[in-house]
Design a protein around this motif. Structure first.
Motif, PDB file in Angstrom:
ATOM      1  N   ALA A 141     -40.479  56.989   6.381  1.00  0.00           N
ATOM      2  CA  ALA A 141     -41.592  56.033   6.365  1.00  0.00           C
ATOM      3  C   ALA A 141     -41.663  55.285   7.687  1.00  0.00           C
ATOM      4  N   PHE A 142     -40.518  54.888   8.192  1.00  0.00           N
ATOM      5  CA  PHE A 142     -40.495  54.127   9.443  1.00  0.00           C
ATOM      6  C   PHE A 142     -41.013  54.970  10.605  1.00  0.00           C
ATOM      7  N   ILE A 143     -40.615  56.235  10.641  1.00  0.00           N
ATOM      8  CA  ILE A 143     -41.076  57.121  11.716  1.00  0.00           C
ATOM      9  C   ILE A 143     -42.582  57.309  11.638  1.00  0.00           C
ATOM     10  N   LEU A 144     -43.113  57.414  10.422  1.00  0.00           N
ATOM     11  CA  LEU A 144     -44.571  57.536  10.271  1.00  0.00           C
ATOM     12  C   LEU A 144     -45.266  56.292  10.807  1.00  0.00           C
ATOM     13  N   VAL A 201     -34.664  48.929   7.737  1.00  0.00           N
ATOM     14  CA  VAL A 201     -35.923  48.271   7.383  1.00  0.00           C
ATOM     15  C   VAL A 201     -36.554  48.944   6.172  1.00  0.00           C
ATOM     16  N   MET A 202     -36.625  50.259   6.197  1.00  0.00           N
ATOM     17  CA  MET A 202     -37.182  51.062   5.105  1.00  0.00           C
ATOM     18  C   MET A 202     -36.683  52.485   5.279  1.00  0.00           C
ATOM     19  N   ASP A 250     -41.739  53.395  -0.072  1.00  0.00           N
ATOM     20  CA  ASP A 250     -41.853  53.062   1.349  1.00  0.00           C
ATOM     21  C   ASP A 250     -42.823  54.009   2.047  1.00  0.00           C
ATOM     22  N   TYR A 251     -42.635  55.317   1.806  1.00  0.00           N
ATOM     23  CA  TYR A 251     -43.462  56.287   2.525  1.00  0.00           C
ATOM     24  C   TYR A 251     -44.943  56.184   2.154  1.00  0.00           C
ATOM     25  N   PRO A 252     -45.292  56.209   0.872  1.00  0.00           N
ATOM     26  CA  PRO A 252     -46.723  56.056   0.557  1.00  0.00           C
ATOM     27  C   PRO A 252     -47.299  54.713   0.964  1.00  0.00           C
TER      28      PRO A 252
END
Length: 235
Positions: free
Chosen positions: A199-202, A194-195, A140-142
């Motif tokens: 990742a969502f905050i980014l 959601v994820m 999710d993050y990448p």
């Protein structure tokens, strides 16, 4: 509507109905969806997951260090990306370029942002594997990170069997309501999964729109790229 899109594909999407492994029909479907998306005229990059091969959060079950488990998971994303590249080529998209955050030069290019941008500008499909090369993160993050780095107009969050974001698990609650549109703050206030939160905050901090949709639905990604409302839009 969009010029450049990043698609986040999970390993589960490749496994199909099985928890682990690979499904030939699913792989063909995913490759066709990516090709159809590019055919709408947008530039396409795909971040590939590896949960169908190994999940880093299973480190304790296997009695191994979490960093080693995440390394195995990153290698799993490369396996999936090579599979997807092979199927894309067999279906006519022989210009798909595979780039990895972990150097594996015999079968892929190292991920270099400017090189990835050049590939996209030339119309190639860019497959991005091994996450961001670091442990303790899911794909999710990448996926968000690469979308931001590459100046994507949106991230398409492909779900397997779920056609958007609901107020409850639709598999457990038949009356669960699907949202057509949510703000970032709505997702946070409602505690919607959601994820990964990081990742969502980014995505929120960089105002990256997220389209959550069902990859099983033929033509869904292509419809999103041309402005047709599909699934849930978060912005």
């Amino acid at each position: 509507m969009y010029r450049r899109l990043v698609v986040k594909l999970s390993g589960q999407a490749i496994a199909g109905g099985d928890a682990f492994g690979f499904n030939r029909e699913r792989l063909t479907h995913l490759a066709n969806e990516v090709i159809a998306l590019r055919a709408t005229g947008v530039q396409v990059a795909v971040v590939v997951g590896g949960g169908n091969v190994f999940r880093g959060n299973r480190a304790e079950d296997w009695g191994i260090d979490r960093v080693e488990a995440d390394n195995i998971g990153m290698l799993g994303t490369i396996i999936n990306a090579v599979l997807l590249r092979g199927r894309l080529a067999a279906l006519g998209a022989d210009d798909a370029r595979l780039m990895t955050a972990i150097p594996i030069n015999n079968m892929a290019e190292p991920y270099i942002r400017l090189r990835a941008l050049r590939h996209l500008d030339k119309g190639a499909i860019v497959l991005l594997a091994s996450g961001n090369g670091q442990p303790f993160t899911t794909t999710d993050y990448p996926a968000v990170q690469r979308a931001v780095e590459l100046g994507a107009d949106a991230l398409l969050v492909a779900k397997n069997g779920t056609d958007g974001v609901y107020d409850a698990d639709p598999n457990k609650f038949p009356d669960a309501r699907r949202f057509d549109h949510l703000s970032y703050q709505d997702v946070i206030d409602r505690g919607l999964g959601v994820m990964d939160q990081s990742a969502f905050i980014l995505a929120r901090d960089h105002r990256l729109p997220l389209h959550v949709f069902d990859i099983d639905r033929t033509g869904a990604a292509s419809s999103i790229s041309t402005g047709t409302p599909v699934g849930t839009l978060i912005n």
